[in-house]
Scaffold this motif. Structure first.
Motif, PDB file in Angstrom:
ATOM      1  N   PRO A 103      -1.074  -9.047 -15.162  1.00  7.07           N
ATOM      2  CA  PRO A 103      -0.537  -9.726 -13.975  1.00  7.07           C
ATOM      3  C   PRO A 103       0.412  -8.864 -13.150  1.00  7.07           C
ATOM      4  O   PRO A 103       0.681  -9.165 -11.991  1.00  7.07           O
ATOM      5  CB  PRO A 103       0.189 -10.940 -14.572  1.00  7.07           C
ATOM      6  CG  PRO A 103       0.464 -10.574 -15.989  1.00  7.07           C
ATOM      7  CD  PRO A 103      -0.662  -9.692 -16.418  1.00  7.07           C
ATOM      8  N   ALA A 104       0.915  -7.781 -13.742  1.00 13.25           N
ATOM      9  CA  ALA A 104       1.812  -6.895 -13.007  1.00 13.25           C
ATOM     10  C   ALA A 104       1.067  -5.835 -12.211  1.00 13.25           C
ATOM     11  O   ALA A 104       1.657  -5.153 -11.381  1.00 13.25           O
ATOM     12  CB  ALA A 104       2.782  -6.220 -13.981  1.00 13.25           C
ATOM     13  N   ALA A 105      -0.237  -5.701 -12.464  1.00 11.28           N
ATOM     14  CA  ALA A 105      -1.031  -4.682 -11.769  1.00 11.28           C
ATOM     15  C   ALA A 105      -1.358  -5.131 -10.348  1.00 11.28           C
ATOM     16  O   ALA A 105      -1.420  -6.329 -10.064  1.00 11.28           O
ATOM     17  CB  ALA A 105      -2.312  -4.413 -12.549  1.00 11.28           C
ATOM     18  N   PHE A 106      -1.584  -4.167  -9.477  1.00 13.31           N
ATOM     19  CA  PHE A 106      -1.968  -4.479  -8.102  1.00 13.31           C
ATOM     20  C   PHE A 106      -3.364  -5.086  -8.095  1.00 13.31           C
ATOM     21  O   PHE A 106      -4.308  -4.494  -8.607  1.00 13.31           O
ATOM     22  CB  PHE A 106      -1.938  -3.221  -7.248  1.00 13.31           C
ATOM     23  CG  PHE A 106      -2.389  -3.421  -5.821  1.00 13.31           C
ATOM     24  CD1 PHE A 106      -1.919  -4.481  -5.064  1.00 13.31           C
ATOM     25  CD2 PHE A 106      -3.292  -2.544  -5.239  1.00 13.31           C
ATOM     26  CE1 PHE A 106      -2.334  -4.667  -3.747  1.00 13.31           C
ATOM     27  CE2 PHE A 106      -3.715  -2.711  -3.931  1.00 13.31           C
ATOM     28  CZ  PHE A 106      -3.233  -3.776  -3.184  1.00 13.31           C
ATOM     29  N   ASP A 107      -3.492  -6.274  -7.511  1.00 10.29           N
ATOM     30  CA  ASP A 107      -4.776  -6.969  -7.422  1.00 10.29           C
ATOM     31  C   ASP A 107      -5.500  -6.470  -6.174  1.00 10.29           C
ATOM     32  O   ASP A 107      -5.349  -7.029  -5.086  1.00 10.29           O
ATOM     33  CB  ASP A 107      -4.537  -8.479  -7.364  1.00 10.29           C
ATOM     34  CG  ASP A 107      -5.827  -9.287  -7.429  1.00 10.29           C
ATOM     35  OD1 ASP A 107      -6.909  -8.672  -7.409  1.00 10.29           O
ATOM     36  OD2 ASP A 107      -5.747 -10.523  -7.476  1.00 10.29           O
ATOM     37  N   VAL A 108      -6.295  -5.442  -6.344  1.00 13.77           N
ATOM     38  CA  VAL A 108      -6.942  -4.769  -5.212  1.00 13.77           C
ATOM     39  C   VAL A 108      -7.777  -5.726  -4.378  1.00 13.77           C
ATOM     40  O   VAL A 108      -7.806  -5.630  -3.149  1.00 13.77           O
ATOM     41  CB  VAL A 108      -7.818  -3.604  -5.719  1.00 13.77           C
ATOM     42  CG1 VAL A 108      -8.627  -2.997  -4.571  1.00 13.77           C
ATOM     43  CG2 VAL A 108      -6.954  -2.548  -6.375  1.00 13.77           C
ATOM     44  N   TYR A 109      -8.433  -6.674  -5.040  1.00 16.76           N
ATOM     45  CA  TYR A 109      -9.390  -7.513  -4.338  1.00 16.76           C
ATOM     46  C   TYR A 109      -8.825  -8.882  -3.933  1.00 16.76           C
ATOM     47  O   TYR A 109      -9.581  -9.761  -3.538  1.00 16.76           O
ATOM     48  CB  TYR A 109     -10.647  -7.681  -5.195  1.00 16.76           C
ATOM     49  CG  TYR A 109     -11.379  -6.379  -5.382  1.00 16.76           C
ATOM     50  CD1 TYR A 109     -12.177  -5.851  -4.372  1.00 16.76           C
ATOM     51  CD2 TYR A 109     -11.235  -5.641  -6.564  1.00 16.76           C
ATOM     52  CE1 TYR A 109     -12.826  -4.648  -4.525  1.00 16.76           C
ATOM     53  CE2 TYR A 109     -11.892  -4.426  -6.721  1.00 16.76           C
ATOM     54  CZ  TYR A 109     -12.683  -3.931  -5.698  1.00 16.76           C
ATOM     55  OH  TYR A 109     -13.328  -2.726  -5.849  1.00 16.76           O
ATOM     56  N   HIS A 110      -7.525  -9.038  -3.998  1.00 16.68           N
ATOM     57  CA  HIS A 110      -6.932 -10.295  -3.530  1.00 16.68           C
ATOM     58  C   HIS A 110      -7.174 -10.414  -2.020  1.00 16.68           C
ATOM     59  O   HIS A 110      -6.914  -9.469  -1.260  1.00 16.68           O
ATOM     60  CB  HIS A 110      -5.434 -10.323  -3.820  1.00 16.68           C
ATOM     61  CG  HIS A 110      -4.818 -11.675  -3.623  1.00 16.68           C
ATOM     62  ND1 HIS A 110      -4.614 -12.218  -2.370  1.00 16.68           N
ATOM     63  CD2 HIS A 110      -4.375 -12.600  -4.509  1.00 16.68           C
ATOM     64  CE1 HIS A 110      -4.075 -13.417  -2.489  1.00 16.68           C
ATOM     65  NE2 HIS A 110      -3.922 -13.670  -3.781  1.00 16.68           N
ATOM     66  N   PRO A 111      -7.676 -11.558  -1.559  1.00 17.31           N
ATOM     67  CA  PRO A 111      -7.987 -11.675  -0.124  1.00 17.31           C
ATOM     68  C   PRO A 111      -6.775 -11.517   0.782  1.00 17.31           C
ATOM     69  O   PRO A 111      -6.911 -11.115   1.942  1.00 17.31           O
ATOM     70  CB  PRO A 111      -8.599 -13.080  -0.012  1.00 17.31           C
ATOM     71  CG  PRO A 111      -8.155 -13.802  -1.242  1.00 17.31           C
ATOM     72  CD  PRO A 111      -8.044 -12.767  -2.314  1.00 17.31           C
ATOM     73  N   GLY A 112      -5.584 -11.804   0.255  1.00 16.01           N
ATOM     74  CA  GLY A 112      -4.386 -11.665   1.079  1.00 16.01           C
ATOM     75  C   GLY A 112      -4.085 -10.244   1.481  1.00 16.01           C
ATOM     76  O   GLY A 112      -3.335 -10.014   2.446  1.00 16.01           O
ATOM     77  N   ASN A 113      -4.675  -9.271   0.795  1.00 16.44           N
ATOM     78  CA  ASN A 113      -4.445  -7.877   1.159  1.00 16.44           C
ATOM     79  C   ASN A 113      -5.013  -7.542   2.533  1.00 16.44           C
ATOM     80  O   ASN A 113      -4.561  -6.592   3.182  1.00 16.44           O
ATOM     81  CB  ASN A 113      -5.092  -6.947   0.122  1.00 16.44           C
ATOM     82  CG  ASN A 113      -4.480  -7.083  -1.253  1.00 16.44           C
ATOM     83  OD1 ASN A 113      -3.318  -7.433  -1.396  1.00 16.44           O
ATOM     84  ND2 ASN A 113      -5.274  -6.804  -2.279  1.00 16.44           N
TER      85      ASN A 113
END
Length: 291
Positions: free
Chosen positions: A223-233
């Protein structure tokens, strides 16, 4: 925060995924938002007004300004309904994000006419109708001496600009949206309207269930890793394109995680010129050295 302070933005397909994130960030940046979505399934069937109402409530509960609409933006009537709602509620409209779309993947030889027509309607017409109605509104404003400072953000796809097996209908619609963006920017810039498009790569209903893709775009186990595919990016790029002083128009940008790329337009590669009419044999000889 506040990059969109005082602006009024309409976001279609805003009930879930990318559209929801675009609407939430626009509101957080100070915009008054018209949140539009029919609440349909990913294939365009059914409807659920509670989906878009929940997004509008989320914005207002956080202190923002939002109103919900279930208008069918693939129709001119639905697009006019959205424009009227924005103007009646907030007195103006400054931005339009055409995020609405559907997906029905099939190999081309198995694709029915309904699967083709539904996706072209759900993608291309859902971009055409709002663009047509809002562009006409801004042109009228400009001619009346009220020069707009407006932005349209369309949504293309790698399926349209690069290609993807099983997505001839979806890719054709998305390629057309990219072309529409470039040409429309040339046509309505004189009225104070910038037109750009994004090519998002993110985890949505349309990607998480695709074979081989769903696993790739899944959230990281840590959960601390960067979520590359999060749509909010993707949403900060959309918000920037909606700002009053955005300096670009007619551009298409790829966005994934923390990565943004400018998509180069179609261009010519090599040229052969005989200076006279070719024979088939001459072409075959020339092409043999190039393929």
């Amino acid at each position: 925060m506040g990059a969109l302070q005082g602006r009024v933005v309409v976001v279609t397909g805003a009930g879930r995924g990318l559209g929801r994130e675009h609407a939430l960030l626009a509101a957080a940046e100070g915009a008054s938002v018209v949140v539009a979505d029919t609440g349909a399934a990913a294939d365009g069937t059914g409807s659920d007004p509670s989906v878009v109402e929940a997004v509008a409530a989320e914005i207002t509960n956080a202190g923002g300004r939002a109103v919900a609409s279930t208008a069918d933006v693939a129709t001119t009537e639905g697009a006019r309904e959205l424009l009227a709602l924005a103007r009646d509620t907030y007195g103006r409209v400054d931005g339009l994000v055409n995020n609405a779309g559907i997906l029905r993947d099939r190999m081309f030889v198995n694709m029915s006419e309904d699967d083709w027509d539904a996706v072209i309607r759900g993608q291309l017409r859902s971009t055409f109708a709002p663009c047509r109605v809002f562009a006409d509104h801004w042109r009228t404003e400009s001619k009346a001496g009220n020069q707009p400072v407006a932005s349209i953000v369309n949504v293309s796809s790698t399926s349209g600009i690069i290609g993807a097996v099983g997505q001839t209908n979806y890719g054709a619609g998305k390629a057309a949206i990219a072309a529409l963006t470039v040409i429309l920017a040339q046509e309505i810039g004189r009225y104070g309207v910038r037109v750009n498009a994004i090519v998002p790569v993110a985890r949505t209903r349309m990607t998480q269930d695709l074979p081989g893709i769903g696993e790739m775009v899944a959230a990281p186990a840590d959960p601390a890793a960067f979520d590359v595919y999060h749509p909010g990016n993707v949403s900060p790029l959309v918000a920037w394109l909606l700002t009053a002083d955005v300096p670009v128009t007619g551009e298409v940008y790829y966005a994934k995680g923390g990565e943004i790329r400018r998509c180069a337009p179609w261009s010519y590669d090599w040229t052969i010129d005989k200076g006279a009419r070719w024979t088939v044999e001459e072409i075959a000889k020339e092409m043999a050295a190039r393929v």
